[in-house]
Each structure stands twice: as C-alpha cells, then as structure tokens.
Scaffold this motif. Structure first.
Motif, PDB file in Angstrom:
ATOM      1  N   VAL A 170       0.850  -1.191   0.000  1.00  0.00           N
ATOM      2  CA  VAL A 170       0.000   0.000   0.000  1.00  0.00           C
ATOM      3  C   VAL A 170       0.888   1.244   0.000  1.00  0.00           C
ATOM      4  O   VAL A 170       1.841   1.335   0.778  1.00  0.00           O
ATOM      5  CB  VAL A 170      -0.924   0.022   1.240  1.00  0.00           C
ATOM      6  CG1 VAL A 170      -1.806   1.276   1.205  1.00  0.00           C
ATOM      7  CG2 VAL A 170      -1.782  -1.232   1.290  1.00  0.00           C
ATOM      8  N   VAL A 171       0.577   2.185  -0.896  1.00  0.00           N
ATOM      9  CA  VAL A 171       1.332   3.434  -0.990  1.00  0.00           C
ATOM     10  C   VAL A 171       0.380   4.590  -0.678  1.00  0.00           C
ATOM     11  O   VAL A 171      -0.661   4.727  -1.318  1.00  0.00           O
ATOM     12  CB  VAL A 171       1.948   3.616  -2.394  1.00  0.00           C
ATOM     13  CG1 VAL A 171       2.776   4.898  -2.440  1.00  0.00           C
ATOM     14  CG2 VAL A 171       2.808   2.420  -2.758  1.00  0.00           C
ATOM     15  N   HIS A 172       0.773   5.434   0.276  1.00  0.00           N
ATOM     16  CA  HIS A 172      -0.120   6.494   0.745  1.00  0.00           C
ATOM     17  C   HIS A 172       0.193   7.864   0.154  1.00  0.00           C
ATOM     18  O   HIS A 172      -0.627   8.784   0.284  1.00  0.00           O
ATOM     19  CB  HIS A 172      -0.063   6.574   2.272  1.00  0.00           C
ATOM     20  CG  HIS A 172      -0.603   5.354   2.950  1.00  0.00           C
ATOM     21  ND1 HIS A 172      -1.943   5.156   3.192  1.00  0.00           N
ATOM     22  CD2 HIS A 172       0.030   4.241   3.415  1.00  0.00           C
ATOM     23  CE1 HIS A 172      -2.122   3.995   3.791  1.00  0.00           C
ATOM     24  NE2 HIS A 172      -0.948   3.414   3.939  1.00  0.00           N
ATOM     25  N   SER A 173       1.385   8.019  -0.448  1.00  0.00           N
ATOM     26  CA  SER A 173       1.731   9.345  -0.958  1.00  0.00           C
ATOM     27  C   SER A 173       2.741   9.254  -2.094  1.00  0.00           C
ATOM     28  O   SER A 173       3.411   8.228  -2.272  1.00  0.00           O
ATOM     29  CB  SER A 173       2.314  10.204   0.166  1.00  0.00           C
ATOM     30  OG  SER A 173       3.565   9.686   0.588  1.00  0.00           O
ATOM     31  N   GLU A 176       6.598   8.312  -1.335  1.00  0.00           N
ATOM     32  CA  GLU A 176       7.024   6.922  -1.085  1.00  0.00           C
ATOM     33  C   GLU A 176       6.797   6.007  -2.281  1.00  0.00           C
ATOM     34  O   GLU A 176       7.131   4.824  -2.248  1.00  0.00           O
ATOM     35  CB  GLU A 176       6.301   6.350   0.137  1.00  0.00           C
ATOM     36  CG  GLU A 176       4.786   6.315   0.007  1.00  0.00           C
ATOM     37  CD  GLU A 176       4.087   5.881   1.292  1.00  0.00           C
ATOM     38  OE1 GLU A 176       3.822   4.669   1.453  1.00  0.00           O
ATOM     39  OE2 GLU A 176       3.797   6.769   2.128  1.00  0.00           O
ATOM     40  N   PHE A 177       6.235   6.542  -3.375  1.00  0.00           N
ATOM     41  CA  PHE A 177       5.807   5.703  -4.492  1.00  0.00           C
ATOM     42  C   PHE A 177       6.967   5.016  -5.209  1.00  0.00           C
ATOM     43  O   PHE A 177       6.940   3.801  -5.427  1.00  0.00           O
ATOM     44  CB  PHE A 177       4.998   6.528  -5.502  1.00  0.00           C
ATOM     45  CG  PHE A 177       4.397   5.704  -6.597  1.00  0.00           C
ATOM     46  CD1 PHE A 177       3.150   5.124  -6.442  1.00  0.00           C
ATOM     47  CD2 PHE A 177       5.081   5.477  -7.789  1.00  0.00           C
ATOM     48  CE1 PHE A 177       2.591   4.338  -7.450  1.00  0.00           C
ATOM     49  CE2 PHE A 177       4.543   4.703  -8.802  1.00  0.00           C
ATOM     50  CZ  PHE A 177       3.294   4.129  -8.626  1.00  0.00           C
ATOM     51  N   ALA A 178       7.988   5.770  -5.615  1.00  0.00           N
ATOM     52  CA  ALA A 178       9.076   5.200  -6.430  1.00  0.00           C
ATOM     53  C   ALA A 178       9.796   4.073  -5.702  1.00  0.00           C
ATOM     54  O   ALA A 178      10.066   3.010  -6.280  1.00  0.00           O
ATOM     55  CB  ALA A 178      10.066   6.296  -6.823  1.00  0.00           C
ATOM     56  N   VAL A 179      10.101   4.284  -4.428  1.00  0.00           N
ATOM     57  CA  VAL A 179      10.791   3.250  -3.641  1.00  0.00           C
ATOM     58  C   VAL A 179       9.902   2.002  -3.517  1.00  0.00           C
ATOM     59  O   VAL A 179      10.359   0.871  -3.663  1.00  0.00           O
ATOM     60  CB  VAL A 179      11.162   3.786  -2.241  1.00  0.00           C
ATOM     61  CG1 VAL A 179      11.712   2.665  -1.359  1.00  0.00           C
ATOM     62  CG2 VAL A 179      12.194   4.900  -2.369  1.00  0.00           C
ATOM     63  N   ALA A 180       8.616   2.224  -3.258  1.00  0.00           N
ATOM     64  CA  ALA A 180       7.683   1.103  -3.107  1.00  0.00           C
ATOM     65  C   ALA A 180       7.554   0.316  -4.408  1.00  0.00           C
ATOM     66  O   ALA A 180       7.496  -0.921  -4.399  1.00  0.00           O
ATOM     67  CB  ALA A 180       6.322   1.615  -2.662  1.00  0.00           C
ATOM     68  N   LEU A 181       7.507   1.023  -5.542  1.00  0.00           N
ATOM     69  CA  LEU A 181       7.381   0.356  -6.836  1.00  0.00           C
ATOM     70  C   LEU A 181       8.605  -0.523  -7.108  1.00  0.00           C
ATOM     71  O   LEU A 181       8.470  -1.685  -7.516  1.00  0.00           O
ATOM     72  CB  LEU A 181       7.216   1.389  -7.945  1.00  0.00           C
ATOM     73  CG  LEU A 181       7.105   0.847  -9.376  1.00  0.00           C
ATOM     74  CD1 LEU A 181       5.891  -0.067  -9.523  1.00  0.00           C
ATOM     75  CD2 LEU A 181       7.035   2.005 -10.379  1.00  0.00           C
TER      76      LEU A 181
END
Length: 493
Positions: A170-173, A176-181
């Motif tokens: 789950v990505v909230h913002s 944090e998106f690029a690292v999570a992807l």
C-alpha cells in the motif's frame, strides 16, 4: 470412476482428499519427502513413495519424480490439494501430456488466472466489477506516478503473478511511491520469476468475501456458500466463516451470479473460488483461486456438499447433479487455522516436537489435521497444525461452540496461535460481525492475546497445564515405584 488417485501434497489436505477417495472406493497413492516418511498422511494412503529430500524444490515441487510415481503405480489421476503444484499450469499441462487426469481446471485456465493483469482484463470484458486501476503492467516510474495520482492515494501495488499476499504494498503518498514500486518489482521477480506490477485503487475498510463454485465440462456451473475471510495477518487468512455476517439473500445471489459469470467467461471446470473485496455496499473482483481452498470445509458444513467428491466426479467426466435451486445454507460455520506460530512475536513460526496433543471434539466440531502426539512440526513447510471447524444453528451458537472447542484443544511442545483465536472469539466487534482485513490492527487484538496468555498462565486454568501437572505426578509416581523396586531387589540380595 477412478481406480487410483495420487495425492501430490502432504499433511491435512492429503488426508482430506484420501478420506473422500476411501469413501468412494478409490485407492490412494501418497508421495512424501524424507522429512515426511513417517507422517500420518503417508501411513493413511494405500501406497506411499519417497520423492526426495525435505526442501520442497527437491520433493513436492519435483514434477519429474511425481509423474514417475504416478506412471509406476498406474495412477488414473492426480489431486494437487492446495499450495505446491496446485496452481502451476506447467504441472497441469504435464499431466495432460502424460495422459494422467489433473483434478482441477485445464492448464490454460490456470495460466490465464495466474496473471492478475490478464484475469483483471478478462473480468472487465465479462462485465464483472473490478477495482479501478491499470489494465497493463506499469513500466515507467513517471507514468506510474501519473496513474497513481489520477486514481488517488492510497493505491495498492500488486505483483501480477502474486499470491498469498506476497508482492502487495500500500502506498499512501507520492513521496514513497518510487521506492515502493522498485521494491515490489524486486520482490515479485524474486518470488515468482515475473516482476510485472500493476496499480489498483486501495479499497478502504475492505472485507474479503469469496464465492465457492463448481463447474463441469458440460457448461454447468453453480455457486455454493459465500465465505468471509477478512481476519488475516500479512494478507494470509486465519479465521473464516460461512456465510459472511453481512450477506443477504439478494447480495449472495448478485455475487454468486457474478462468480458464475467469471467461471463461464474463462471456461472454468472443477472446484474453484472467486474472491471479491466488499466495501461500503460495493464489491470488486479480486482473483480466482484455481484449486481447492484451505477453508472449503466450512462450506461443506453449511451446504452438506462434499466438495472433494464433486471434484473427483467432475474430473472423471461426470455431469454435476446439483442445480442452483438445490443448494441451501443451513446454519453457520467458523474455521480457525491452528498454526505453530507465536502471535506475540509477529506470528513467527514455532517448529518443534508436539509432546502432548488432544484435539477438540463433541457436537458440531470438525478437525482436519495431519499431526499427532510426538509429531515434529518441520521448519521446511507451512506451520499449520490443523483446521478447527465448528457448526452452529446460528452465528452466536457457532462462536460459543468455537470458544468451547478452543478451550478443549491442547497442544504442548510448540507455541500455537490458540490464544489469538480465543481473543478474537470474545472481541465485541467480531461478535457483531464488524470486520475488515485490518481487523487485527484496528482492534488491537495482540494486546488481547497477551491478556489471554497472562490470564491462563497465572490462573493455570488450561487443560494443557492440567495435563502437564498430571505428567509430573505420573513421573513422580513412576520414580517412586522404580526406587521401591530397586530397594526391594537390594533387600532380597
């Protein structure tokens, strides 16, 4: 009907399938790793063969070894159970090529549903509701960011080939998106050999609802009971019930009809489960489990239908004898997965030897298990000890019966999650049926688990402690007798 079936699995599910076969007069063949050569399922089968060392890659995932045993024993069909090779299209295709019937859907169906992206697009085409998201895997980070912002945070990154909650984040913002992807891609590639990831809108306050289906090769498809599977840890189910507390006859028909539409759209044959997310009055297609589910037993308890026997009949080429109007739901059933794990240590596995074991019993109780006293829970496999299922005329009665059954259940020698289940059963939100997939966190269940553990430890009220005390007393008496006999022998000399 088949004369001989090989069960390409272990533990309680192997025994479950073999029980159905025995009732139908079908001989069974077990395959086992060296770690399982003395396991209960290997003893229960009519024939058992070693297929390799303990690691799954060298035994239960060893297609060559399993096919060799099947051919050597004259096996008509292979039942894969769940896990291991059950949703592996290559294994299903191998069986088809070898002239051995695979008890499950055709290999091409497994392949189609094994890709969440392909499955999602098929459902859109079939007119089944899906969560808003991408139709294809996301490749470019900037493009993916734009999609996420168009959908609106929070979003869910999902591995296309994922399963069991692996490869979901789950990505909230935006920050944090690029690292999570990148981390989700790496995890997906490592776990599944496929790093494809897609984006979905994160559904808030979701409930996990699934519909059991049966389909034959003549175009007949029915849905059985719905199941609520919202109580999970790390996206893996711990407690299931049938039917769902939120279900009405109208909603069940609507979701059941959608599940049948899914099955027909992909040419599904045999038993399977269509999973949905439900939130605030709407439901969305999640995935199709192309196999027998762990929790199938509670559906059997409320419908009276033996799903494994139906699998065998369909695989043998028979037509379903069930019509949709024949299927009714009687009462309520709950399943607790009894695992060798420590809820107070992030549900860490607790392998080891079971020194004392007494399963629950009495009216309305079913225990599917592959263990016994003296059995060693191996670190190589899933930590499940058993599936404890109960039936009641009402949900309240089923909860009370589960509480009683959990009180009776004794496992000494390994840490189990029985205190977790006790804490959930007495939780007010659970008793009211107010559930989401974040139930454990939202209800601070682990604090309640700690209270259960402390209470039972301090009061010494558990059957386990009583049995331990009895063991000590018996040991003391045995030592006294041994001492007396020794002294008597010396006196005689």
């Amino acid at each position: 009907m088949f004369k001989k079936v090989l069960v390409a699995n272990r533990g309680e599910i192997a025994i479950r399938v073999m029980r159905a076969c025995r009732e139908m007069g079908i001989s069974t063949v077990a395959v086992c790793s060296e770690a399982d050569k003395n396991a209960l399922f290997a003893k229960y089968a009519d024939e058992a063969y070693l297929i390799g060392p303990a690691p799954t890659s060298q035994s239960y995932l060893n297609m060559d070894a399993i096919i060799e045993v099947a051919k050597k024993t004259g096996t008509d069909a292979i039942h894969p159970g769940y896990g291991f090779l059950s949703e592996n299209p290559a294994f299903a295709k191998r069986c088809e090529d070898e002239g051995i019937i695979f008890i499950g859907p055709p290999s091409h169906v497994i392949a189609e549903m094994g890709s969440k992206i392909r499955a999602r697009n098929l459902m859109i085409k079939a007119g089944v509701p899906v969560v808003p998201g991408t139709k294809d895997a996301v490749e470019d980070v900037d493009e993916a960011l734009k999609v996420a912002e168009d959908i609106g945070y929070p979003v869910l990154l999902k591995a296309s080939a994922g399963g069991g909650g692996i490869g979901m984040k789950v990505v909230h913002s935006r920050s944090e998106f690029a690292v999570a992807l990148n981390s989700t891609r790496q995890m997906a590639g490592s776990a599944f050999g496929d790093s494809s990831v897609f984006i979905e809108k994160y559904v808030e306050e979701p409930r996990h609802i699934e519909i059991q289906i049966l389909a034959d090769s003549y175009g007949n498809t029915v849905y059985l009971s719905d199941r609520e599977c919202s109580i999970q840890r790390r996206h893996q189910k711990l407690i299931e019930e049938a039917p769902s507390p939120i279900m009405t006859p109208e909603l069940r028909k609507e979701m059941g009809d959608s599940a049948v539409k899914v099955a027909k759209a992909i040419g599904y044959v045999n038993a399977g489960t269509v999973e949905f997310l439900y939130s605030k009055g709407s439901y969305y297609f999640l995935e199709v489990n192309t196999r027998l589910q762990v929790e199938h037993g509670i559906t059997e308890m409320v419908t009276g239908i033996d799903i494994v026997k139906e699998q065998l009949r369909v695989a043998c080429g028979e037509k379903l004898e069930l019509e949709q109007e024949d299927i009714t739901i009687d009462g309520h059933a709950i399943e607790c997965r009894i695992n060798a794990e420590d809820p107070l240590n992030d549900f860490a596995p607790s392998p080891g030897k079971i020194r004392r074991y007494r399963s629950a019993g009495g009216p309305g109780v079913r225990v599917d298990s592959g263990v016994h006293m003296g059995y060693t829970i191996s670190p190589f496999y899933d930590s499940m000890i058993s599936k404890l299922c109960v039936w009641g005329r009402t949900r309240d009665e089923a909860i009370s019966r589960m509480q009683r059954a959990l009180y009776e259940y004794v496992v000494v020698g390994v840490t189990t999650n029985i205190p977790f289940h006790k804490a959930v059963m007495r939780n007010p939100a659970f008793r009211k049926g107010d559930l989401t997939t974040a139930f454990i966190e939202e209800q601070n269940i682990l604090e309640a688990v700690e209270e259960v553990v402390m209470s039972e430890s301090e009061k010494g009220v558990t059957l386990a402690s009583a049995l331990e005390a009895k063991d000590k007393k018996v040991a003391a008496i045995a030592a006294a007798v041994e001492s007396y006999v020794s002294m008597a022998k010396k006196t005689q000399r």
